[in-house]
Scaffold this active site. Structure first.
Site, PDB file in Angstrom:
ATOM      1  N   LYS A 152       0.831  -1.203   0.000  1.00  0.00           N
ATOM      2  CA  LYS A 152       0.000   0.000   0.000  1.00  0.00           C
ATOM      3  C   LYS A 152       0.869   1.258   0.000  1.00  0.00           C
ATOM      4  CE  LYS A 152      -1.778  -1.511   3.720  1.00  0.00           C
ATOM      5  NZ  LYS A 152      -2.530  -1.743   4.971  1.00  0.00           N
ATOM      6  N   GLY A 188      -7.113   3.604  11.278  1.00  0.00           N
ATOM      7  CA  GLY A 188      -7.786   2.362  10.924  1.00  0.00           C
ATOM      8  C   GLY A 188      -7.924   2.090   9.443  1.00  0.00           C
ATOM      9  N   THR A 189      -7.242   2.856   8.592  1.00  0.00           N
ATOM     10  CA  THR A 189      -7.415   2.643   7.151  1.00  0.00           C
ATOM     11  C   THR A 189      -6.886   1.285   6.699  1.00  0.00           C
ATOM     12  OG1 THR A 189      -5.387   3.922   6.816  1.00  0.00           O
ATOM     13  CG2 THR A 189      -7.465   5.073   6.493  1.00  0.00           C
ATOM     14  N   GLY A 190      -5.767   0.838   7.272  1.00  0.00           N
ATOM     15  CA  GLY A 190      -5.231  -0.462   6.887  1.00  0.00           C
ATOM     16  C   GLY A 190      -6.154  -1.599   7.269  1.00  0.00           C
ATOM     17  N   CYS A 191      -6.717  -1.512   8.476  1.00  0.00           N
ATOM     18  CA  CYS A 191      -7.683  -2.519   8.921  1.00  0.00           C
ATOM     19  C   CYS A 191      -8.900  -2.524   8.002  1.00  0.00           C
ATOM     20  CB  CYS A 191      -8.132  -2.221  10.350  1.00  0.00           C
ATOM     21  SG  CYS A 191      -6.799  -2.045  11.547  1.00  0.00           S
ATOM     22  N   THR A 237      -7.015   9.299   9.352  1.00  0.00           N
ATOM     23  CA  THR A 237      -6.841   8.028   8.646  1.00  0.00           C
ATOM     24  C   THR A 237      -6.655   6.863   9.617  1.00  0.00           C
ATOM     25  OG1 THR A 237      -4.464   8.500   8.463  1.00  0.00           O
ATOM     26  CG2 THR A 237      -5.861   9.114   6.586  1.00  0.00           C
TER      27      THR A 237
END
Length: 272
Positions: free
Chosen positions: A173, A206-209, A204
């Site tokens: 990412k 928690g965007t990866g989760c 942002t």
């Protein structure tokens, strides 16, 4: 209804971890379940403390889900210790679910570590090989490969290097890079880019989760990998665009903005 399991840490502030995963599952019209591996006392500004759940209890939670309900996809997030990693990997090898999406969470959005440094070796040797899709961000990909990533070409090479560690596909990412937010997918054969304009916001958390849970949800619903990644990218971009000014630090994304605006109809179609 398709069923998706999150194996991850609990974020009491609601923006990341299990809480973000369950919101994402609901937004995608799938039935969400959870195995909590760590309780994290955190908010938008800092991590105050972490208490890990015993490996035995982690295993029993996984057993409880698989022996009764069944699973169409699994999202694996924060695994802070080698014991936790060994337990989760062992159970997933035993039950052999389809569509295992692993987000190798190492840091909170504010930079606080969520994985023991000694656990990275176990991550590489035990967890990565069970993943159908691995979704590291740039700092995580650097830790896994041991190489610096400065350019899009570096991201491509990192994806290829991680793929040799045993996972079926890798998405590096690009949220930490400059310019547009470009994610790089390598499926073992081809490189594919997913490019969106960068949104100017600090919110942002928690965007990866959220992204990895969206990928798992779309795979559970029967989509091919590239389409699942594109739809997950579109979803997390929407959630960031309408992120919430909550807390003193990096606020959460808005998992249900589309639902609030347009109702259930779009995700209801094909959700059964």
């Amino acid at each position: 209804m398709k069923k998706v399991l999150s194996i991850a840490g609990s974020d009491c502030s609601g923006g990341a971890g299990i809480q973000a995963d369950l919101k994402t599952f609901s937004a995608h019209g799938v039935y969400g379940m959870s195995v909590i591996v760590s309780v994290v006392a955190e908010n938008t500004d800092r991590v105050i403390g972490i208490q890990d759940i015993s490996a035995d209890m982690i295993g029993k939670q996984i057993d409880a889900v698989f022996e009764d309900i069944g699973v169409d996809a699994v999202k694996v997030g924060m695994l802070s210790t080698p014991d936790c990693m060994e337990e989760v990997a062992g159970k997933l090898k035993y039950y052999h679910p389809a569509n295992i999406v692993v987000d190798p969470v190492m840091y909170a959005k504010n930079g606080c570590p969520l994985m023991e440094p000694a656990a990275i070796e176990t991550l590489i040797g035990t967890v990565i090989p069970i993943a159908d899709v691995l979704t590291p961000n740039i700092p995580e990909a650097e830790k896994i490969t041991g190489d610096r990533i400065r350019t899009l070409a570096d991201m491509e090479e990192a994806a290829k290097a991680i793929h040799t560690m045993g996972c079926r596909a890798v998405i590096v990412k690009g949220g930490h890079a400059a310019g547009n937010a470009v994610d790089v997918l390598f499926d073992g054969k081809e490189i594919c880019h997913f490019d969106t304009a960068r949104i100017d916001t600090k919110n942002t958390h928690g965007t990866g989760c959220t992204f990895s849970s969206a990928v798992a949800s779309q795979l559970a619903r029967g989509m091919g990998l590239r389409e699942a990644v594109q739809k997950a990218k579109d979803y997390v971009t929407m959630a960031i665009e309408h992120s919430l000014e909550i807390g003193k630090g990096c606020g959460p994304t808005h998992h249900f903005w589309h639902l609030y605006q347009y109702g259930l109809q779009e995700e209801r179609d094909g959700g059964e």
